[in-house]
Design a protein around this motif. Structure first.
Motif, PDB file in Angstrom:
ATOM      1  N   ARG A   1       0.738  -1.558  -0.107  1.00 58.57           N
ATOM      2  CA  ARG A   1       0.391  -0.093  -0.140  1.00 58.57           C
ATOM      3  C   ARG A   1       0.618   1.081   0.207  1.00 58.57           C
ATOM      4  NH1 ARG A   1      -2.313   3.925  -0.065  1.00 58.57           N
ATOM      5  NH2 ARG A   1      -3.795   5.107   0.206  1.00 58.57           N
TER       6      ARG A   1
ATOM      7  N   TRP B   1      -4.214  -1.822 -18.558  1.00 55.48           N
ATOM      8  CA  TRP B   1      -4.762  -1.310 -17.699  1.00 55.48           C
ATOM      9  C   TRP B   1      -6.432  -0.764 -17.945  1.00 55.48           C
ATOM     10  CZ3 TRP B   1      -3.593  -0.694 -12.358  1.00 55.48           C
ATOM     11  CH2 TRP B   1      -4.138   1.070 -12.170  1.00 55.48           C
TER      12      TRP B   1
ATOM     13  N   GLY C   1      -8.246   0.962 -16.019  1.00 58.38           N
ATOM     14  CA  GLY C   1      -9.297   1.751 -15.245  1.00 58.38           C
ATOM     15  C   GLY C   1      -9.081   2.916 -16.247  1.00 58.38           C
TER      16      GLY C   1
ATOM     17  N   ARG D   1      -4.966  -7.099  -9.166  1.00 55.08           N
ATOM     18  CA  ARG D   1      -5.250  -6.042  -9.140  1.00 55.08           C
ATOM     19  C   ARG D   1      -4.480  -4.434  -8.538  1.00 55.08           C
ATOM     20  NH1 ARG D   1     -11.130  -6.639 -10.239  1.00 55.08           N
ATOM     21  NH2 ARG D   1     -11.392  -8.232 -12.882  1.00 55.08           N
ATOM     22  N   THR D   2      -4.699  -3.413  -8.632  1.00 51.57           N
ATOM     23  CA  THR D   2      -4.112  -2.180  -7.816  1.00 51.57           C
ATOM     24  C   THR D   2      -4.723  -0.886  -7.898  1.00 51.57           C
ATOM     25  OG1 THR D   2      -2.235  -0.885  -7.211  1.00 51.57           O
ATOM     26  CG2 THR D   2      -2.524  -2.171  -9.562  1.00 51.57           C
ATOM     27  N   LYS D   3      -4.872   0.377  -7.051  1.00 53.97           N
ATOM     28  CA  LYS D   3      -5.897   1.164  -7.841  1.00 53.97           C
ATOM     29  C   LYS D   3      -4.682   1.885  -8.552  1.00 53.97           C
ATOM     30  CE  LYS D   3      -9.531   0.330  -4.195  1.00 53.97           C
ATOM     31  NZ  LYS D   3      -9.656   1.255  -2.853  1.00 53.97           N
ATOM     32  N   VAL D   4      -3.717   1.842  -8.531  1.00 50.56           N
ATOM     33  CA  VAL D   4      -2.063   2.234  -8.137  1.00 50.56           C
ATOM     34  C   VAL D   4      -1.811   2.582  -9.952  1.00 50.56           C
ATOM     35  CG1 VAL D   4      -0.757   4.441  -7.767  1.00 50.56           C
ATOM     36  CG2 VAL D   4      -1.950   3.585  -6.259  1.00 50.56           C
ATOM     37  N   TRP D   5      -1.912   3.544 -11.277  1.00 49.55           N
ATOM     38  CA  TRP D   5      -1.699   2.492 -12.178  1.00 49.55           C
ATOM     39  C   TRP D   5      -0.245   2.496 -12.561  1.00 49.55           C
ATOM     40  CZ3 TRP D   5       2.080   5.326 -14.932  1.00 49.55           C
ATOM     41  CH2 TRP D   5       2.198   7.027 -14.760  1.00 49.55           C
TER      42      TRP D   5
END
Length: 712
Positions: free
Chosen positions: A343, A398, A400, A589-593
């Motif tokens: 994180r 990606w 998102g 998966r991650t929220k930050v590219w």
């Protein structure tokens, strides 16, 4: 009128009528084909005609039911060049020059041989009918490549002669074609009368002409390349040593410091917003500063997830001792610690952007730029490329929202983060890359080379000028002016071409698939750049700086040698992506590219380490490991060298990898406001002026490290 528009009609002929020559490239692995072969007991010569039917009384011969599958290597049965009279004198001149350059006394090159060499270098020139080419009022200057090659053929003694060969006043043999010059160099006739030679006046002056009837061998037109000292620059074959040369300890300590700073910033932000920070509801309350050794262990677990593939991260720490039990992950790091490192993993301080004059691309990539710069430098310093290199784009999936996301329908990941990459053609080693953020143009060049695509190509090949590499590109990058510029700096280029590019003759662009039959081909040359249009299953445009108009007959098919070499050498980036797809550590998966991009770069660095290992092992007695064995050995080495339980500890040191317990009665809160500011007091341990205190023991402490050291 521009000379690129003077060609109104071109000759479209069958490909079998072009001269035959051998391709210069050989595949890394020979092509193999599975072929059915009947068993030995049933083999017999096939008669030219079917035998008569046997009489009804005769019984059919007994046949064995055994089936033998035989692997047969293809044999290249290409015919020799059809015009040896041209190649032999040029090869002799080149051999004489090499012998003279290595001898102490030197060798005088005959004047007729020089004329033949100049005719070969003026490839594609024909005699102009009437008048001079200097109609525009300026002097015609020889091409850079031709002048450099001719000056190499001249010996120091020739410069003092009165009848020295002048490139500005070449003879008729040079302009009439290569075959006449070759005949003049071998016969005893007198020299032909001189005449003007048409050469490019500028970068954008293309005098397109038909190919000469007697082609020159591509090996003579190609830039010279030395195979000495190519490959890895480090002698180590150990996976751990190679990986440490890429992710060295100094850079890992930098990442650890940025991660610690970012975690402290996020904890302070949570305190300001909620006024409380409870360990029950946030992992940041149990944060401890990480170290370079712990990050190495963290990297080892990420690499292990690419070998042991599971659909969810928590399954690696599952407690059920069943078929899917993997106790090794929880042995080296707890699940909560892994998540909090993932994180708060960070690479650059966003607050440093204030006051910096950054372009749009630099601002978008600022948080990942230290990793990009470091890996680019390490990849280039640890490996010297071989002659054939590939430039192509790669796409990281990606889904998102991202303003720099690109769409490439023919890629497996049709949408995502695009990168431009230079890889070695046969091994797939990634030498240099650039992430596509915004359209970038060159500020130093004018004209077509100032466009965004040529600017990317010229930026990626910096450092390779004058070394004789061959750059293979597809039609997204290739253009005549870019090919000429690359040739002038000592880099050959070849590949497919979009015929609607600038300076391509309109006659070639007007040829469609309906205007050509299968197997027909046509092309033009300007001396240093060759372009062709070939109709096979579909119409395809081709460009090269050395291949010429020769074709090869391989495996029963006739195709240009440019296509033959292109099919072998163009797949460098695709080979890299194929090898990476077997160990998908970036699939999580991650929220930050940029953290997913970091995982891709970590995966690429492992692949580059493996290629270095293979190349180094081939020159030593150590047998190379397979790709999977290499990754497993690397994970074991990282854990054994950096696990805190195996490293001698200093007195009073805390093991960061073991789970710790925190008294829930103690929690960090902030002092209330007194007027417009919060009350501030000195920390009981470090004497730093802070506005936080422990609610359980009412001691004024800072968040890190005093609060954790007092209550753990």
């Amino acid at each position: 009128m521009s000379k690129t528009q003077s060609i109104e009609r071109i000759e479209v002929i069958d490909i079998d009528s072009w001269p035959t020559c051998e391709g210069l490239e050989v595949p890394l692995h020979p092509r193999r084909k599975r072929r059915w072969s009947p068993p030995a007991t049933a083999r017999r010569a096939r008669p030219p005609k079917p035998p008569p039917l046997p009489p009804p009384s005769s019984s059919p011969p007994a046949m064995s039911t055994e089936v033998v599958v035989e692997v047969i290597d293809y044999v290249d049965k290409r015919s020799p060049p059809s015009s040896p009279s041209v190649l032999e004198p040029l090869s002799a001149i080149y051999a004489d020059y090499k012998e003279a350059s290595t001898s102490s006394q030197g060798l005088r090159t005959p004047r007729k041989s020089l004329r033949a060499a100049w005719a070969a270098l003026s490839y594609g020139s024909e005699t102009d009918s009437g008048g001079s080419d200097n109609e525009d009022g300026f002097e015609a200057k020889p091409c850079f490549i031709q002048t450099a090659c001719l000056s190499a053929l001249l010996s120091p003694e020739d410069d003092e002669e009165d009848d020295i060969f002048d490139p500005a006043a070449t003879d008729e043999a040079a302009t009439a074609g290569v075959s006449d010059a070759a005949v003049a160099s071998t016969s005893g006739d007198s020299d032909p009368p001189p005449s003007a030679t048409h050469l490019p006046r500028s970068l954008y002056d293309f005098d397109w002409r038909p190919f000469p009837k007697a082609p020159i061998s591509p090996a003579l037109r190609r830039e010279s390349f030395s195979d000495i000292n190519v490959g890895p620059t480090i002698p180590s074959v150990d996976p751990y040593d190679i990986f440490i040369n890429i992710w060295d300890r100094q850079f890992m300590e930098y990442i650890a410091s940025e991660t610690n700073r970012y975690a402290q910033q996020m904890a302070a932000c949570m305190l300001d917003n909620s006024h409380t920070l409870s360990p029950n509801y946030s992992r940041i309350g149990k944060w401890k500063d990480t170290t370079a050794d712990e990050l190495y262990v963290f990297f080892a677990l990420i690499i292990g997830m690419g070998i042991v593939v599971k659909s969810r991260v928590e399954e690696y720490w599952g407690a059920d001792a069943d078929l899917f039990y993997t106790p090794g992950f929880s042995k080296y790091m707890g699940y909560s610690r892994f998540l909090i490192l993932q994180r708060y993993l960070h690479f650059a301080n966003g607050e440093d952007m204030c006051g910096l004059e950054l372009t749009d691309s630099e601002a978008k990539l600022f948080k990942i730029q230290p990793v990009l710069s470091h890996l680019n430098n390490r990849f280039q310093s640890l490996y010297r490329l071989k002659q054939n290199i590939t430039l192509d784009e790669s796409l990281l999936l990606w889904k998102g929202r991202l303003d720099i996301s690109q769409s490439i329908p023919n890629k497996v990941a049709s949408m995502g983060i695009k990168s431009y990459e230079i890889c070695e053609s046969q091994t797939g080693y990634l030498w240099r890359f650039e992430i596509h953020a915004y359209t970038r143009k060159s500020q130093q060049r004018e004209g077509p080379l100032n466009a965004s695509t040529p600017a990317i190509v010229l930026e990626l090949i910096q450092g390779l000028e004058g070394k004789g590499h061959t750059l293979w590109m597809d039609n997204f990058y290739n253009s005549p002016c870019l090919a000429r510029h690359l040739k002038s700096v000592g880099v050959d280029c070849a590949g497919t071409l979009r015929t609607n590019r600038k300076y391509v003759p309109q006659a070639l662009h007007s040829l469609t698939a309906n205007n050509m039959a299968d197997g027909e081909i046509t092309g033009l040359t300007s001396g240093d750049v060759d372009i062709m249009v070939w109709k096979d299953n579909s119409r395809v445009g081709l460009i090269s700086t050395y291949h010429g108009n020769a074709v090869s007959r391989v495996h029963g098919a006739t195709k240009p040698i440019l296509v033959h070499d292109y099919n072998i050498m163009m797949g460098g980036v695709d080979k890299k992506d194929q090898l990476l797809s077997m160990y998908p550590i970036e699939r999580k998966r991650t929220k930050v590219w940029y953290k997913k991009l970091f995982r891709r770069l970590l995966n690429v660095s492992i692949l580059n380490s493996y290629i270095i290992h293979r190349q180094t092992s081939s020159s030593s007695s150590t047998p190379p490991l397979s790709h999977r064995q290499f990754r497993k050995a690397l994970v074991k080495s990282l854990l054994s060298n950096h696990d805190s339980r195996l490293i001698p500890k200093k007195p009073g040191a805390v093991n960061l990898l073991r789970p710790t317990k925190t008294d829930l009665h103690h929690r960090l809160v902030q002092y209330p406001f007194t007027g417009k500011q919060r009350r501030r007091r000195y920390c009981v341990k470090c004497r730093k002026l802070v506005n936080t205190y422990c609610q359980g023991c009412e001691k004024t402490v800072c968040m890190e490290p005093c609060f954790l050291s007092l209550h753990i």
